[in-house]
Scaffold this motif. Structure first.
Motif, PDB file in Angstrom:
ATOM      1  N   UNK A 213      -1.303   3.043  -5.232  1.00 11.26           N
ATOM      2  CA  UNK A 213      -2.504   2.206  -5.264  1.00 11.26           C
ATOM      3  C   UNK A 213      -3.654   2.961  -4.593  1.00 11.26           C
ATOM      4  N   UNK A 214      -4.754   3.190  -5.274  1.00  7.86           N
ATOM      5  CA  UNK A 214      -5.871   3.904  -4.661  1.00  7.86           C
ATOM      6  C   UNK A 214      -6.423   3.131  -3.487  1.00  7.86           C
ATOM      7  N   UNK A 215      -7.010   3.873  -2.568  1.00  4.49           N
ATOM      8  CA  UNK A 215      -7.500   3.244  -1.355  1.00  4.49           C
ATOM      9  C   UNK A 215      -8.555   2.194  -1.638  1.00  4.49           C
ATOM     10  N   UNK A 216      -9.412   2.426  -2.662  1.00  5.08           N
ATOM     11  CA  UNK A 216     -10.524   1.500  -2.846  1.00  5.08           C
ATOM     12  C   UNK A 216     -10.085   0.163  -3.421  1.00  5.08           C
ATOM     13  N   UNK A 217      -8.804   0.019  -3.808  1.00  6.24           N
ATOM     14  CA  UNK A 217      -8.335  -1.287  -4.258  1.00  6.24           C
ATOM     15  C   UNK A 217      -7.818  -2.130  -3.090  1.00  6.24           C
ATOM     16  N   UNK A 218      -7.668  -1.529  -1.931  1.00 10.44           N
ATOM     17  CA  UNK A 218      -7.239  -2.269  -0.756  1.00 10.44           C
ATOM     18  C   UNK A 218      -8.403  -3.040  -0.152  1.00 10.44           C
ATOM     19  N   UNK A 219      -8.072  -4.182   0.426  1.00  9.39           N
ATOM     20  CA  UNK A 219      -9.043  -4.935   1.217  1.00  9.39           C
ATOM     21  C   UNK A 219      -8.358  -5.349   2.513  1.00  9.39           C
ATOM     22  N   UNK A 220      -9.149  -5.663   3.509  1.00 12.47           N
ATOM     23  CA  UNK A 220      -8.573  -6.121   4.770  1.00 12.47           C
ATOM     24  C   UNK A 220      -7.749  -7.382   4.554  1.00 12.47           C
ATOM     25  N   UNK A 221      -8.199  -8.262   3.660  1.00 17.76           N
ATOM     26  CA  UNK A 221      -7.471  -9.507   3.413  1.00 17.76           C
ATOM     27  C   UNK A 221      -6.091  -9.230   2.825  1.00 17.76           C
ATOM     28  N   UNK A 222      -6.001  -8.313   1.877  1.00 15.95           N
ATOM     29  CA  UNK A 222      -4.706  -7.965   1.278  1.00 15.95           C
ATOM     30  C   UNK A 222      -3.788  -7.336   2.317  1.00 15.95           C
ATOM     31  N   UNK A 223      -4.351  -6.509   3.141  1.00 15.50           N
ATOM     32  CA  UNK A 223      -3.553  -5.866   4.187  1.00 15.50           C
ATOM     33  C   UNK A 223      -3.002  -6.907   5.156  1.00 15.50           C
ATOM     34  N   UNK A 224      -3.824  -7.858   5.548  1.00 12.50           N
ATOM     35  CA  UNK A 224      -3.387  -8.892   6.489  1.00 12.50           C
ATOM     36  C   UNK A 224      -2.301  -9.752   5.866  1.00 12.50           C
ATOM     37  N   UNK A 225      -2.447 -10.113   4.591  1.00 11.12           N
ATOM     38  CA  UNK A 225      -1.406 -10.914   3.932  1.00 11.12           C
ATOM     39  C   UNK A 225      -0.076 -10.161   3.888  1.00 11.12           C
ATOM     40  N   UNK A 226      -0.139  -8.873   3.585  1.00 13.38           N
ATOM     41  CA  UNK A 226       1.081  -8.066   3.562  1.00 13.38           C
ATOM     42  C   UNK A 226       1.669  -7.932   4.964  1.00 13.38           C
ATOM     43  N   UNK A 227       0.801  -7.835   5.963  1.00 14.96           N
ATOM     44  CA  UNK A 227       1.276  -7.740   7.349  1.00 14.96           C
ATOM     45  C   UNK A 227       2.004  -9.013   7.756  1.00 14.96           C
ATOM     46  N   UNK A 228       1.512 -10.163   7.345  1.00 16.60           N
ATOM     47  CA  UNK A 228       2.181 -11.431   7.662  1.00 16.60           C
ATOM     48  C   UNK A 228       3.572 -11.462   7.039  1.00 16.60           C
ATOM     49  N   UNK A 229       3.686 -11.027   5.793  1.00 16.20           N
ATOM     50  CA  UNK A 229       4.989 -10.983   5.134  1.00 16.20           C
ATOM     51  C   UNK A 229       5.943 -10.045   5.875  1.00 16.20           C
ATOM     52  N   UNK A 230       5.435  -8.888   6.288  1.00 18.88           N
ATOM     53  CA  UNK A 230       6.263  -7.924   7.015  1.00 18.88           C
ATOM     54  C   UNK A 230       6.677  -8.487   8.374  1.00 18.88           C
ATOM     55  N   UNK A 231       5.759  -9.123   9.055  1.00 16.58           N
ATOM     56  CA  UNK A 231       6.073  -9.727  10.349  1.00 16.58           C
ATOM     57  C   UNK A 231       7.117 -10.836  10.200  1.00 16.58           C
ATOM     58  N   UNK A 232       6.990 -11.647   9.167  1.00 14.88           N
ATOM     59  CA  UNK A 232       7.977 -12.701   8.935  1.00 14.88           C
ATOM     60  C   UNK A 232       9.366 -12.110   8.683  1.00 14.88           C
ATOM     61  N   UNK A 233       9.414 -10.978   7.988  1.00 13.66           N
ATOM     62  CA  UNK A 233      10.694 -10.358   7.643  1.00 13.66           C
ATOM     63  C   UNK A 233      11.281  -9.531   8.789  1.00 13.66           C
ATOM     64  N   UNK A 234      10.413  -8.805   9.502  1.00 11.25           N
ATOM     65  CA  UNK A 234      10.896  -7.800  10.447  1.00 11.25           C
ATOM     66  C   UNK A 234      10.498  -8.064  11.899  1.00 11.25           C
ATOM     67  N   UNK A 235       9.592  -8.995  12.150  1.00 11.60           N
ATOM     68  CA  UNK A 235       9.144  -9.259  13.510  1.00 11.60           C
ATOM     69  C   UNK A 235       8.146  -8.223  14.002  1.00 11.60           C
ATOM     70  N   UNK A 236       7.695  -8.407  15.227  1.00  8.16           N
ATOM     71  CA  UNK A 236       6.692  -7.499  15.790  1.00  8.16           C
ATOM     72  C   UNK A 236       7.184  -6.060  15.841  1.00  8.16           C
ATOM     73  N   UNK A 237       8.450  -5.868  16.172  1.00 11.85           N
ATOM     74  CA  UNK A 237       8.984  -4.517  16.284  1.00 11.85           C
ATOM     75  C   UNK A 237       9.012  -3.797  14.941  1.00 11.85           C
ATOM     76  N   UNK A 238       9.063  -4.549  13.868  1.00 16.34           N
ATOM     77  CA  UNK A 238       9.130  -3.937  12.540  1.00 16.34           C
ATOM     78  C   UNK A 238       7.780  -3.648  11.922  1.00 16.34           C
TER      79      UNK A 238
END
Length: 231
Positions: A1-26
């Protein structure tokens, strides 16, 4: 995925999913970038640090707490719904409980929650200082009530990641805790009862009982001052 298709909102949503799956340490930029099919450098372009990412992710999930309508609900109904909504949100995202202990968390959605809490207790009849104390007491109670389930999730994840048999280790710990409890009369009396099927588990409806007890106390304090208005 090229960098210019990323947005802060998409990154935050993905971070929430990762945190739910792996916790803060993950949570790390490399794992997050992999979820986004991007490069870690592209993530850093939008969000500079892990601390900032945790702050943004934590604030984003406060919108899940439904705001009671103070124009139609009495203060106690509103307080129950508001606190219950926070408790349910923390149960869905147990990493947030841990984040409070290690990150500076703030943002517009959390501020909106806090502002409505103050409005609830002002409606109950508290003055400004009293509403501050009541809102803080309920917030602290809800956060504390979510701590044990969050810690259990974190512990199970850590044991499993270390290749340990989490179920066996937990069973051994509970056996040891039960043997210790037998040395104390009130704990011993409760062992083997339905309420103590899991020695470390809280009884059913503990959160609801504690919250209603707090609200009972608020009503009693307002009645004693002659300032309560059940609006």
């Amino acid at each position: 995925m090229p960098r210019d298709t990323l947005t802060a909102d998409r990154i935050v949503r993905a971070a929430i999913e990762l945190l739910d799956d792996e916790g803060l340490d993950g949570l790390n930029m490399r794992s997050l970038a992999k979820r986004l099919n991007s490069a870690a450098t592209a993530v850093y372009w939008h969000i500079k640090t892990k601390d900032e990412l945790v702050r943004l992710a934590s604030d984003a999930i406060w919108h899940e707490v439904e705001a009671p309508d103070l124009d139609t609900a009495d203060w106690r109904t509103a307080a129950t719904a508001h606190a219950g909504g926070m408790h349910a949100m923390l149960t869905r995202h147990p990493w947030l409980v841990q984040a409070f202990g290690g990150h500076l968390l703030h943002g517009p959605r959390q501020a909106q929650y806090n502002d409505l809490s103050l409005a609830v207790y002002e409606k109950a009849g508290f003055d400004t200082d009293g509403a501050d104390r009541a809102a803080a007491a309920v917030f602290t109670f809800v956060l504390g009530s979510a701590l044990a389930p969050a810690a259990q999730v974190s512990l199970n994840r850590r044991l499993s990641k270390n290749g340990a048999d989490a179920e066996r280790l937990m069973a051994e710990a509970m056996t040891s805790a039960t043997e210790t409890a037998r040395q104390y009369p009130r704990l011993r009396e409760r062992l083997g009862t339905t309420a103590a099927n899991e020695y470390a588990a809280a009884p059913d409806s503990t959160f609801e009982f504690g919250l209603q007890s707090l609200l009972d106390g608020f009503e009693a304090a307002l009645d004693a001052d002659g300032t309560r208005g059940r609006k």
